[in-house]
Design an enzyme around this catalytic site. Structure first.
Site, PDB file in Angstrom:
ATOM      1  N   HIS A  41       0.819  -1.207   0.000  1.00 36.57           N
ATOM      2  CA  HIS A  41       0.000   0.000   0.000  1.00 36.57           C
ATOM      3  C   HIS A  41       0.860   1.268   0.000  1.00 36.57           C
ATOM      4  CE1 HIS A  41      -2.646   2.880   2.458  1.00 36.57           C
ATOM      5  NE2 HIS A  41      -3.298   2.702   1.332  1.00 36.57           N
ATOM      6  N   ARG A  42       0.860   1.982  -1.109  1.00 39.25           N
ATOM      7  CA  ARG A  42       1.736   3.153  -1.330  1.00 39.25           C
ATOM      8  C   ARG A  42       3.211   2.735  -1.222  1.00 39.25           C
ATOM      9  NH1 ARG A  42      -1.320   7.083   3.117  1.00 39.25           N
ATOM     10  NH2 ARG A  42      -3.410   6.263   2.739  1.00 39.25           N
ATOM     11  N   GLU A  68       0.893  -0.360  -4.727  1.00 36.19           N
ATOM     12  CA  GLU A  68      -0.288   0.479  -4.933  1.00 36.19           C
ATOM     13  C   GLU A  68       0.197   1.917  -4.973  1.00 36.19           C
ATOM     14  OE1 GLU A  68      -3.965   2.768  -3.352  1.00 36.19           O
ATOM     15  OE2 GLU A  68      -1.969   2.655  -2.483  1.00 36.19           O
ATOM     16  N   ASP A  70      -0.859   6.258  -5.737  1.00 33.79           N
ATOM     17  CA  ASP A  70      -1.922   7.266  -5.822  1.00 33.79           C
ATOM     18  C   ASP A  70      -1.519   8.316  -6.846  1.00 33.79           C
ATOM     19  OD1 ASP A  70      -3.661   6.427  -3.518  1.00 33.79           O
ATOM     20  OD2 ASP A  70      -1.763   6.697  -2.452  1.00 33.79           O
ATOM     21  N   HIS A  83      -0.507  10.867  -2.028  1.00 31.31           N
ATOM     22  CA  HIS A  83      -1.828  10.443  -1.534  1.00 31.31           C
ATOM     23  C   HIS A  83      -2.763  11.612  -1.240  1.00 31.31           C
ATOM     24  CE1 HIS A  83      -4.804   9.371   1.542  1.00 31.31           C
ATOM     25  NE2 HIS A  83      -4.920   8.268   0.836  1.00 31.31           N
ATOM     26  N   GLU A 142      -4.206   3.846  -8.330  1.00 30.87           N
ATOM     27  CA  GLU A 142      -5.426   4.522  -7.856  1.00 30.87           C
ATOM     28  C   GLU A 142      -5.491   5.930  -8.422  1.00 30.87           C
ATOM     29  OE1 GLU A 142      -6.230   4.850  -3.595  1.00 30.87           O
ATOM     30  OE2 GLU A 142      -7.825   6.309  -4.035  1.00 30.87           O
ATOM     31  N   LYS A 144      -6.571   9.185  -7.621  1.00 33.27           N
ATOM     32  CA  LYS A 144      -6.924   9.828  -6.349  1.00 33.27           C
ATOM     33  C   LYS A 144      -7.610  11.172  -6.638  1.00 33.27           C
ATOM     34  CE  LYS A 144      -6.184   8.708  -2.621  1.00 33.27           C
ATOM     35  NZ  LYS A 144      -7.199   7.898  -1.890  1.00 33.27           N
ATOM     36  N   ASP A 267       0.282  -2.037   4.527  1.00 30.80           N
ATOM     37  CA  ASP A 267       1.508  -1.264   4.745  1.00 30.80           C
ATOM     38  C   ASP A 267       2.683  -2.186   5.068  1.00 30.80           C
ATOM     39  OD1 ASP A 267      -0.094   0.964   4.481  1.00 30.80           O
ATOM     40  OD2 ASP A 267       0.093   1.655   6.559  1.00 30.80           O
TER      41      ASP A 267
HETATM   42  O1  G3P Z   1      -5.751   0.598  -2.252  1.00 28.91           O
HETATM   43  C1  G3P Z   1      -6.635   0.928  -1.238  1.00 28.91           C
HETATM   44  C2  G3P Z   1      -6.355   2.203  -0.513  1.00 28.91           C
HETATM   45  O2  G3P Z   1      -5.240   2.834  -1.077  1.00 28.91           O
HETATM   46  C3  G3P Z   1      -7.479   3.147  -0.479  1.00 28.91           C
HETATM   47  O3  G3P Z   1      -7.341   4.150   0.466  1.00 28.91           O
HETATM   48  O4  G3P Z   1      -6.825   6.384   1.303  1.00 28.91           O
HETATM   49  O5  G3P Z   1      -5.051   4.663   1.262  1.00 28.91           O
HETATM   50  O6  G3P Z   1      -5.812   5.684  -0.849  1.00 28.91           O
HETATM   51  P1  G3P Z   1      -6.197   5.253   0.530  1.00 28.91           P
HETATM   52 CA    CA Z   2      -4.466   4.565  -2.395  1.00 28.51          CA
END
Ligand code: G3P
Ligand code: CA
Length: 276
Positions: A41-42, A68, A70, A83, A142, A144, A267
């Site tokens: 995640h990120r 992942e 953003d 993000h 994503e 965003k 994470d």
């Molecule tokens: O990939 C899911 C997650 O990234 C969504 O929430 O706020 O971390 O972008 P957020």
């Molecule tokens: Ca995200």
């Protein structure tokens, strides 16, 4: 790969009860566990500054299946990875991402907030990340807050087409968003690229809502607080896969393994690694 079928209620229920559903449930396993995609995640955010090369490199080193990212846009139209819609939390600057030029964004320090060893980590561009990581690791893109950046869907599509990443064989690219109109558009622009619906809203988990999503999405990606086994089965019966977020404890990862999800967005890639 993707289904693109509008499956009716009756068919969804009969699938759940039919012999076909048994073979549908027979999926790759790692040892006794179903194989689950490990999505950083990120990047490997627990240990590094999110959405930076340091975070993505560590995710590769930790053998995650996907990073992942953003995606947003600078004032002068360049796609960048960050993000929040302001730079305040994760850099030494202030202001809205869309009010700063690429040069201004690139001059910011996006690493020091996480630790001095990351001082000087820049905000990456979308293009450099595609060039650097495709083929090394999957990329879950994503969009965003795409409502802030009219036309961003066409720009993302163009960047993927330019690199030949929009073809059916390139399955390790997925595009997701909380903005459903934006991903519907993405699906029209790139019909072969898997699309994911992001939500933390229970109202989006009704059969009616899921059926609508299944007309254009391949993935249904809810926050883990709203995941149930019934939801997982329903998503599968509609021909979609399910990835859930954001895992920050081993207990949360174990819960999602138990529920039978297809991807865990975390994470901590180590919590999802079948070797641990
Ligand atoms: O990939 C899911 C997650 O990234 C969504 O929430 O706020 O971390 O972008 P957020
Ligand atoms: Ca995200």
């Amino acid at each position: 790969m993707r289904k693109k079928l509008l499956v009716g209620t009756g068919m969804a229920l009969s699938l759940l009860l039919s012999p076909f559903s048994q073979s549908f449930a027979e999926q790759p396993t790692v040892g006794e566990r179903k194989q689950v995609s490990n999505v950083a995640h990120r990047g490997a955010t627990a240990y590094t500054p999110e959405n930076t090369i340091a975070a993505f490199d560590l995710a590769v080193d930790m053998k995650a299946d996907y990073i992942e990212i953003d995606v947003q846009r600078s004032k002068d139209g360049e796609l960048v990875l960050i993000h929040d819609t302001t730079v305040d939390r994760t850099t030494d600057g202030t202001g809205k991402v869309g009010d700063l030029t690429l040069e201004q964004l690139r001059s910011l320090d996006a690493g020091s907030w996480k630790g001095e060893q990351f001082a000087g980590e820049p905000i990456p561009t979308f293009q450099e990340i595609l060039d650097h990581y495709h083929g090394k690791i999957g990329i879950l893109i994503e969009l965003k807050a795409p409502e802030l950046y009219p036309g961003i869907e066409e720009q993302v599509a163009a960047a993927l087409i330019e690199r030949n990443l929009h073809k059916p064989q390139n399955e390790k690219i997925i595009i997701q968003s909380f903005n459903f109109e934006s991903i519907k558009k993405m699906d029209q622009l790139l019909p072969k690229v898997p699309i994911g619906v992001l939500t933390s809203n229970r109202a989006d988990t009704t059969l009616e809502a899921l059926q609508e999503f299944s007309t254009y999405a391949d993935w249904f990606n809810p926050s883990y607080g709203i995941v149930t086994e019934e939801l997982v089965n329903q998503v599968h019966s509609l021909g979609m896969q399910i990835g859930s977020w954001t895992v920050r404890s081993q207990e949360a990862a174990d819960f999602l393994f138990e529920m039978g999800v297809d991807a865990i967005i975390s994470d901590y890639p180590d919590y999802v690694d079948p070797r641990n």
